[in-house]
Design a protein around this motif. Structure first.
Motif, PDB file in Angstrom:
ATOM      1  N   ASN A 116       0.818  -1.209   0.000  1.00 46.83           N
ATOM      2  CA  ASN A 116       0.000   0.000   0.000  1.00 46.83           C
ATOM      3  C   ASN A 116       0.855   1.264   0.000  1.00 46.83           C
ATOM      4  N   ALA A 117       1.981   1.240   0.704  1.00 47.79           N
ATOM      5  CA  ALA A 117       2.883   2.402   0.703  1.00 47.79           C
ATOM      6  C   ALA A 117       3.415   2.652  -0.705  1.00 47.79           C
ATOM      7  N   ARG A 118       3.729   1.608  -1.398  1.00 49.38           N
ATOM      8  CA  ARG A 118       4.237   1.750  -2.778  1.00 49.38           C
ATOM      9  C   ARG A 118       3.164   2.283  -3.715  1.00 49.38           C
ATOM     10  N   HIS A 119       1.909   1.936  -3.458  1.00 48.55           N
ATOM     11  CA  HIS A 119       0.804   2.479  -4.267  1.00 48.55           C
ATOM     12  C   HIS A 119       0.665   3.985  -4.058  1.00 48.55           C
ATOM     13  N   ILE A 120       0.979   4.452  -2.851  1.00 50.01           N
ATOM     14  CA  ILE A 120       0.929   5.890  -2.581  1.00 50.01           C
ATOM     15  C   ILE A 120       2.123   6.586  -3.231  1.00 50.01           C
ATOM     16  N   GLY A 121       3.216   5.857  -3.412  1.00 49.89           N
ATOM     17  CA  GLY A 121       4.339   6.452  -4.111  1.00 49.89           C
ATOM     18  C   GLY A 121       5.717   6.068  -3.626  1.00 49.89           C
ATOM     19  N   SER A 122       5.834   5.486  -2.419  1.00 50.61           N
ATOM     20  CA  SER A 122       7.169   5.191  -1.905  1.00 50.61           C
ATOM     21  C   SER A 122       7.077   4.400  -0.609  1.00 50.61           C
ATOM     22  N   ASP A 123       8.133   3.647  -0.317  1.00 50.85           N
ATOM     23  CA  ASP A 123       8.218   2.937   0.961  1.00 50.85           C
ATOM     24  C   ASP A 123       8.224   3.897   2.151  1.00 50.85           C
ATOM     25  N   VAL A 124       8.556   5.147   1.921  1.00 53.13           N
ATOM     26  CA  VAL A 124       8.622   6.121   3.013  1.00 53.13           C
ATOM     27  C   VAL A 124       7.258   6.274   3.702  1.00 53.13           C
ATOM     28  N   PHE A 125       6.171   5.956   3.005  1.00 57.75           N
ATOM     29  CA  PHE A 125       4.836   6.095   3.588  1.00 57.75           C
ATOM     30  C   PHE A 125       4.448   4.904   4.462  1.00 57.75           C
ATOM     31  N   VAL A 126       5.315   3.906   4.544  1.00 53.95           N
ATOM     32  CA  VAL A 126       5.083   2.778   5.452  1.00 53.95           C
ATOM     33  C   VAL A 126       4.872   3.291   6.874  1.00 53.95           C
ATOM     34  N   SER A 127       5.680   4.251   7.286  1.00 51.66           N
ATOM     35  CA  SER A 127       5.598   4.739   8.667  1.00 51.66           C
ATOM     36  C   SER A 127       4.232   5.328   8.990  1.00 51.66           C
ATOM     37  N   THR A 128       3.648   6.068   8.063  1.00 51.03           N
ATOM     38  CA  THR A 128       2.358   6.695   8.343  1.00 51.03           C
ATOM     39  C   THR A 128       1.226   5.675   8.236  1.00 51.03           C
ATOM     40  N   ILE A 129       1.377   4.663   7.393  1.00 46.03           N
ATOM     41  CA  ILE A 129       0.401   3.574   7.354  1.00 46.03           C
ATOM     42  C   ILE A 129       0.433   2.816   8.679  1.00 46.03           C
ATOM     43  N   VAL A 130       1.625   2.526   9.179  1.00 41.91           N
ATOM     44  CA  VAL A 130       1.772   1.867  10.480  1.00 41.91           C
ATOM     45  C   VAL A 130       1.153   2.731  11.580  1.00 41.91           C
ATOM     46  N   LEU A 131       1.359   4.025  11.514  1.00 39.74           N
ATOM     47  CA  LEU A 131       0.780   4.945  12.496  1.00 39.74           C
ATOM     48  C   LEU A 131      -0.745   4.829  12.501  1.00 39.74           C
ATOM     49  N   GLY A 132      -1.359   4.840  11.317  1.00 44.44           N
ATOM     50  CA  GLY A 132      -2.816   4.701  11.231  1.00 44.44           C
ATOM     51  C   GLY A 132      -3.292   3.382  11.813  1.00 44.44           C
ATOM     52  N   ALA A 133      -2.577   2.308  11.505  1.00 44.86           N
ATOM     53  CA  ALA A 133      -2.936   0.988  12.042  1.00 44.86           C
ATOM     54  C   ALA A 133      -2.802   0.973  13.561  1.00 44.86           C
ATOM     55  N   ALA A 134      -1.708   1.526  14.071  1.00 46.03           N
ATOM     56  CA  ALA A 134      -1.492   1.568  15.527  1.00 46.03           C
ATOM     57  C   ALA A 134      -2.615   2.335  16.218  1.00 46.03           C
ATOM     58  N   LEU A 135      -3.026   3.441  15.629  1.00 43.00           N
ATOM     59  CA  LEU A 135      -4.107   4.230  16.228  1.00 43.00           C
ATOM     60  C   LEU A 135      -5.406   3.435  16.289  1.00 43.00           C
ATOM     61  N   TYR A 136      -5.677   2.659  15.250  1.00 44.50           N
ATOM     62  CA  TYR A 136      -6.889   1.841  15.268  1.00 44.50           C
ATOM     63  C   TYR A 136      -6.838   0.837  16.422  1.00 44.50           C
ATOM     64  N   TYR A 137      -5.725   0.117  16.534  1.00 43.00           N
ATOM     65  CA  TYR A 137      -5.604  -0.874  17.610  1.00 43.00           C
ATOM     66  C   TYR A 137      -5.659  -0.216  18.983  1.00 43.00           C
ATOM     67  N   GLY A 190      -7.837   2.436   7.863  1.00 44.07           N
ATOM     68  CA  GLY A 190      -8.891   1.751   7.122  1.00 44.07           C
ATOM     69  C   GLY A 190      -8.615   0.282   6.861  1.00 44.07           C
ATOM     70  N   ILE A 191      -7.385  -0.049   6.430  1.00 43.02           N
ATOM     71  CA  ILE A 191      -7.094  -1.462   6.146  1.00 43.02           C
ATOM     72  C   ILE A 191      -7.103  -2.284   7.427  1.00 43.02           C
ATOM     73  N   THR A 192      -6.759  -1.657   8.533  1.00 48.06           N
ATOM     74  CA  THR A 192      -6.793  -2.358   9.822  1.00 48.06           C
ATOM     75  C   THR A 192      -8.230  -2.595  10.249  1.00 48.06           C
ATOM     76  N   GLN A 193      -9.036  -1.563  10.137  1.00 48.40           N
ATOM     77  CA  GLN A 193     -10.454  -1.678  10.495  1.00 48.40           C
ATOM     78  C   GLN A 193     -11.133  -2.766   9.660  1.00 48.40           C
ATOM     79  N   LYS A 194     -10.857  -2.766   8.375  1.00 46.94           N
ATOM     80  CA  LYS A 194     -11.443  -3.758   7.477  1.00 46.94           C
ATOM     81  C   LYS A 194     -10.948  -5.161   7.808  1.00 46.94           C
ATOM     82  N   SER A 195      -9.654  -5.301   8.059  1.00 45.04           N
ATOM     83  CA  SER A 195      -9.066  -6.591   8.361  1.00 45.04           C
ATOM     84  C   SER A 195      -9.613  -7.159   9.676  1.00 45.04           C
ATOM     85  N   VAL A 196      -9.777  -6.306  10.679  1.00 40.19           N
ATOM     86  CA  VAL A 196     -10.281  -6.735  11.981  1.00 40.19           C
ATOM     87  C   VAL A 196     -11.748  -7.127  11.888  1.00 40.19           C
ATOM     88  N   SER A 197     -12.527  -6.389  11.099  1.00 39.59           N
ATOM     89  CA  SER A 197     -13.957  -6.679  10.989  1.00 39.59           C
ATOM     90  C   SER A 197     -14.237  -7.969  10.221  1.00 39.59           C
TER      91      SER A 197
END
Length: 199
Positions: A116-137, A190-197
């Motif tokens: 998903n980070a690569r779809h946004i444009g770069s591996d650098v966005f991994v950190s913010t995707i992880v942040l979103g997932a962490a916030l969900y949990y 979002g991907i965390t919420q979907k995966s958990v549900s």
């Protein structure tokens, strides 16, 4: 109650840990939060770690000893650190990481973070995707339940952080960087919420 969170072996995890600590402090100023980056030898292929400890009591040691939540996005980090996760903790792995017998009894959640980070444009966005997932949990934990941590609050903190850190940056489009990070944050949540549900 004390929560130990660790994000392991990903470029940018230092930023994810810092942002998570800032968001939690903003969400509930009554909590104690310690953010402890560990740069290791990542420039030579070693581990970069970002520990965040959240507690309703004073924190006496700045490193997470036993983890409630850990993001392990490489096979190497999984093999090295999965034993530090509590028996009732959660290990979040990227889709290409294989569970090993030594930690197979622990709870796991597989997410498509790097792709998903690569779809946004770069591996650098991994950190913010992880942040979103962490916030969900974390929003469902005893310390942060009741809407204390919202995606909107996280967006505000992320925007402020990147505006301040990218101020005066040459040759880059600050607003594009901010917008992509906001997209990554929402995607991680979002991907965390979907995966958990689905489970």
């Amino acid at each position: 109650m004390r929560l130990g969170l660790q994000v392991l072996v990903v470029r940018g995890v230092i930023t994810a840990g810092r942002l998570l600590a800032l968001i939690i402090m903003e969400a509930d100023p009554g909590l104690y939060v310690v953010y402890s980056p560990s740069y290791g030898f990542q420039t030579r292929g070693g581990d970069a770690l970002s520990d965040v400890i959240i507690s309703d009591k004073e924190i006496d040691y700045p490193k997470a000893r036993k983890l409630d939540l850990a993001f392990m996005l490489t096979q190497q980090s999984y093999g090295k650190y999965c034993g530090f996760v509590k028996d009732d903790g959660l290990i979040v792995i990227d889709e290409h990481v294989t569970k090993e017998a030594s930690c197979s009894g622990k709870r796991h959640q597989e997410l498509s973070i790097i792709t998903n980070a690569r779809h946004i444009g770069s591996d650098v966005f991994v950190s913010t995707i992880v942040l979103g997932a962490a916030l969900y949990y974390l929003s469902d934990t005893e310390l942060l339940r009741g809407g204390k941590v919202s995606l909107e609050l996280a967006r505000q903190v992320v925007i402020k952080y990147f505006r301040e850190t990218l101020l005066g940056r040459r040759g880059g489009n600050t607003e594009d960087v901010i917008n992509r990070n906001i997209k990554a944050l929402g995607l991680g949540y979002g991907i965390t919420q979907k995966s958990v549900s689905i489970k």
